[in-house]
Scaffold this motif. Structure first.
Motif, short mmCIF file in Angstrom:
data_model
loop_
_atom_site.label_atom_id
_atom_site.label_comp_id
_atom_site.label_asym_id
_atom_site.label_seq_id
_atom_site.Cartn_x
_atom_site.Cartn_y
_atom_site.Cartn_z
N GLY A 156 0.79 -1.23 0.00
CA GLY A 156 0.00 0.00 0.00
C GLY A 156 0.81 1.27 0.00
N GLY A 157 2.08 1.18 -0.38
CA GLY A 157 2.91 2.38 -0.47
C GLY A 157 3.50 2.84 0.84
N ARG A 158 3.30 2.05 1.92
CA ARG A 158 3.76 2.48 3.23
C ARG A 158 5.28 2.40 3.37
NH1 ARG A 158 -0.05 -1.29 4.39
NH2 ARG A 158 1.52 -2.66 5.31
N LEU A 159 5.97 1.75 2.41
CA LEU A 159 7.39 1.50 2.57
C LEU A 159 8.28 2.38 1.70
CD1 LEU A 159 7.07 -2.41 2.57
CD2 LEU A 159 7.18 -0.87 4.55
N LYS A 160 7.71 3.37 1.07
CA LYS A 160 8.49 4.25 0.19
C LYS A 160 9.59 4.96 0.96
CE LYS A 160 6.20 6.76 -2.77
NZ LYS A 160 5.17 7.67 -3.35
N GLY A 161 9.27 5.43 2.14
CA GLY A 161 10.26 6.14 2.95
C GLY A 161 11.41 5.24 3.35
N LEU A 162 11.09 3.98 3.68
CA LEU A 162 12.13 3.02 4.05
C LEU A 162 13.08 2.77 2.88
CD1 LEU A 162 13.39 0.93 5.93
CD2 LEU A 162 11.66 -0.70 5.15
N VAL A 163 12.55 2.58 1.69
CA VAL A 163 13.38 2.35 0.50
C VAL A 163 14.28 3.55 0.24
CG1 VAL A 163 13.33 2.06 -2.01
CG2 VAL A 163 11.82 0.70 -0.56
N ASN A 164 13.71 4.73 0.29
CA ASN A 164 14.49 5.94 0.07
C ASN A 164 15.62 6.06 1.10
OD1 ASN A 164 14.77 8.68 -1.30
ND2 ASN A 164 14.47 9.30 0.84
N GLY A 165 15.30 5.79 2.37
CA GLY A 165 16.30 5.93 3.42
C GLY A 165 17.42 4.91 3.28
N VAL A 166 17.08 3.66 2.95
CA VAL A 166 18.10 2.62 2.81
C VAL A 166 19.05 2.95 1.66
CG1 VAL A 166 18.50 0.20 2.23
CG2 VAL A 166 16.71 0.81 3.86
N LEU A 167 18.50 3.34 0.54
CA LEU A 167 19.34 3.61 -0.63
C LEU A 167 20.20 4.86 -0.44
CD1 LEU A 167 16.89 2.69 -3.54
CD2 LEU A 167 18.66 1.29 -2.46
N ARG A 168 19.66 5.87 0.19
CA ARG A 168 20.48 7.07 0.48
C ARG A 168 21.59 6.71 1.46
NH1 ARG A 168 19.20 10.37 -3.65
NH2 ARG A 168 16.97 10.91 -3.69
N ASN A 169 21.27 5.87 2.42
CA ASN A 169 22.26 5.45 3.40
C ASN A 169 23.36 4.63 2.73
OD1 ASN A 169 23.40 5.26 5.95
ND2 ASN A 169 22.08 3.58 6.62
N PHE A 170 22.98 3.78 1.78
CA PHE A 170 23.99 3.01 1.04
C PHE A 170 24.93 3.95 0.29
CE2 PHE A 170 25.53 1.18 -2.93
CZ PHE A 170 26.30 0.14 -2.42
N GLN A 171 24.39 4.95 -0.35
CA GLN A 171 25.23 5.89 -1.10
C GLN A 171 26.24 6.58 -0.18
OE1 GLN A 171 21.65 7.85 -3.03
NE2 GLN A 171 23.09 7.94 -4.75
N ARG A 172 25.80 6.92 1.03
CA ARG A 172 26.70 7.59 1.96
C ARG A 172 27.76 6.63 2.50
NH1 ARG A 172 21.76 9.95 3.65
NH2 ARG A 172 21.53 8.37 5.28
N ARG A 173 27.40 5.35 2.69
CA ARG A 173 28.27 4.41 3.38
C ARG A 173 28.93 3.36 2.47
NH1 ARG A 173 24.98 1.80 8.20
NH2 ARG A 173 27.05 0.88 8.53
N GLU A 174 28.82 3.56 1.17
CA GLU A 174 29.28 2.51 0.25
C GLU A 174 30.74 2.12 0.49
OE1 GLU A 174 29.71 1.50 -4.52
OE2 GLU A 174 28.68 3.34 -3.89
N GLU A 175 31.62 3.09 0.61
CA GLU A 175 33.03 2.77 0.81
C GLU A 175 33.24 1.99 2.11
OE1 GLU A 175 37.30 5.14 1.18
OE2 GLU A 175 35.56 6.15 0.33
N GLU A 176 32.57 2.40 3.15
CA GLU A 176 32.67 1.70 4.44
C GLU A 176 32.13 0.27 4.33
OE1 GLU A 176 29.84 1.49 8.34
OE2 GLU A 176 30.04 3.44 7.34
N LEU A 177 31.01 0.09 3.63
CA LEU A 177 30.41 -1.23 3.50
C LEU A 177 31.30 -2.16 2.69
CD1 LEU A 177 26.73 -0.13 2.84
CD2 LEU A 177 27.53 -1.42 4.82
N ARG A 178 31.92 -1.64 1.64
CA ARG A 178 32.82 -2.47 0.83
C ARG A 178 34.00 -2.95 1.67
NH1 ARG A 178 32.16 -2.63 -4.69
NH2 ARG A 178 30.70 -1.15 -5.62
#
Length: 416
Positions: free
Chosen positions: A108-130
């Motif tokens: 029902g669209g309730r998870l749009k904010g979660l998807v946006n937050g996870v992907l933005r967080n990945f962009q910020r932390r990509e080097e650390e995660l690798r």
């Protein structure tokens, strides 16, 4: 891009449910005839990429979202988007934007904010995660933990190199038709057409970059076939001479059958249990202008198809885990389970025991797998020799995945 993400997530879902990647892609893309070629290509590339890097992607996602996600479809969407951000040239803003829009159709669209937050967080932390993923074996090597343990025991010096090679993109290698020309002659044709390659053997050329076969000179004329260099070792090992009767016991799609006929004037029976797959054998024979007795039948039940005439050579390319061709089929490492080896070993044993009586005295049988697992190779060979006093090992070779070829096992046996 929204449609691409949706379809790629559906492919991953089908593989998670046990379908092979080839089956999932074929079924999905066949059902949507209006898809553009670029979308089809993108879906295929992303699907293969996710399964090639699944250990790493899962680790990143679990680090970003430690708690279970509220919807399975959400997890697959995030894997697709994270893979795009990490390994494709797609514009990051477009990846995130379309993923968020796609999330609008989940729960029902309730998870749009979660998807946006996870992907933005990945962009910020990509080097650390690798960097962090190097401490986790499944993430570092992109293979299941049990597979890593198995390879470490079997190949204490080579296990890391095997997995790293298995995670690369496979080369495109041609088998040059020996009835027409050799590798050096065909390489000249490639160069004249503005293409580049490397000679691997007297009749093998590895292309510098993969190309559609119909763009290569001489395909329609039967001058070459596409076949991994490791698979090309089978036919020469049989030491064929004109006039021999040969059985290719698990022939489809016909690469080894055709190779044998290119090397000698032999009478080949190309057998396979799957009538549909034999269509490929017939197509390959026709294009190469070769002839064989193509027969549908179970190699493990010869009474149903064998005419009683002994064979001089038998190629037993038995069913296996296909652990040696993971870079071509990255879904294999995630679909296989430790218990598969025992079941396949029983099939292999039953098949070679059924074929051995069909071999003439002094004849040779080549036991072949596209596996690197000892349970299917060396251990199977030892057990076979213990059951058959009239069998002599001529030679055995384990090919491990490397830049030139996939992983294969060959054991040549003579009936004494």
């Amino acid at each position: 891009m929204h449609r691409t993400q949706e379809l790629a997530a559906q492919v991953v879902e089908q593989v998670d449910k046990g379908r092979t990647l080839t089956e999932a892609l074929t079924r999905l893309l066949r059902n949507d005839s209006e898809l553009s070629s670029s979308t089809r290509g993108a879906v295929q590339d992303i699907s293969y990429g996710i399964l090639r890097h699944k250990g790493e992607l899962n680790y990143w996602l679990r680090t970003l979202v430690p708690k279970p996600l509220p919807h399975e479809a959400l997890e697959r969407l995030l894997l697709v988007a994270i893979y795009q951000l990490a390994y494709t040239r797609a514009a990051p803003y477009a990846v995130v934007d379309h993923a968020v829009k796609h999330a609008g159709h989940i729960a029902g669209g309730r998870l749009k904010g979660l998807v946006n937050g996870v992907l933005r967080n990945f962009q910020r932390r990509e080097e650390e995660l690798r960097a962090s993923s190097l401490s986790n074996e499944e993430a570092r090597y992109n293979h299941p933990a049990w597979w890593i343990r198995t390879l470490r025991r079997a190949y204490p010096q080579d296990w890391q190199a095997i997995m790293l090679s298995s995670n690369t993109h496979p080369p495109m290698t041609l088998r040059i038709n020996a009835r027409v020309c050799d590798a050096s002659q065909y390489l000249q044709k490639l160069e004249q057409a503005g293409m580049a390659g490397t000679i691997l053997g007297s009749h093998a050329v590895r292309l510098e970059k993969p190309l559609p076969v119909r763009e290569l000179p001489g395909f329609a004329e039967g001058e070459f076939s596409v076949q991994d260099f490791g698979a090309q070792q089978a036919a020469p090992m049989l030491a064929l001479t004109d006039g021999m009767r040969v059985l290719d016991a698990c022939a489809a799609p016909g690469g080894k059958t055709c190779h044998m006929l290119e090397l000698a004037e032999v009478e080949v029976t190309a057998l396979d249990v799957d009538e549909t797959r034999l269509l490929r054998v017939r197509d390959n024979l026709a294009r190469l202008k070769l002839s064989a007795n193509v027969l549908a039948g179970d190699a493990g039940q010869p009474a149903a198809w064998w005419d009683g005439r002994l064979f001089d050579r038998i190629l037993a390319d038995v069913p296996c885990t296909a652990s040696g061709v993971v870079r071509r089929h990255p879904d294999i490492k995630w679909l296989r389970r430790p218990g598969d080896f025992a079941e396949l070993a029983r099939q292999q044993e039953q098949l070679v025991d059924a074929l051995w009586p069909l071999l003439a005295r002094g004849g040779k049988m080549l036991y072949a797998t596209c596996s690197i697992m000892p349970e299917e190779n060396g251990q199977q060979l030892t057990a076979f020799l213990s059951r058959h006093a009239d069998a002599r090992l001529v030679n055995a070779e384990q090919l491990l995945p490397c830049p030139d070829h996939d992983g294969f096992y060959y054991a040549l046996l003579e009936k004494i």
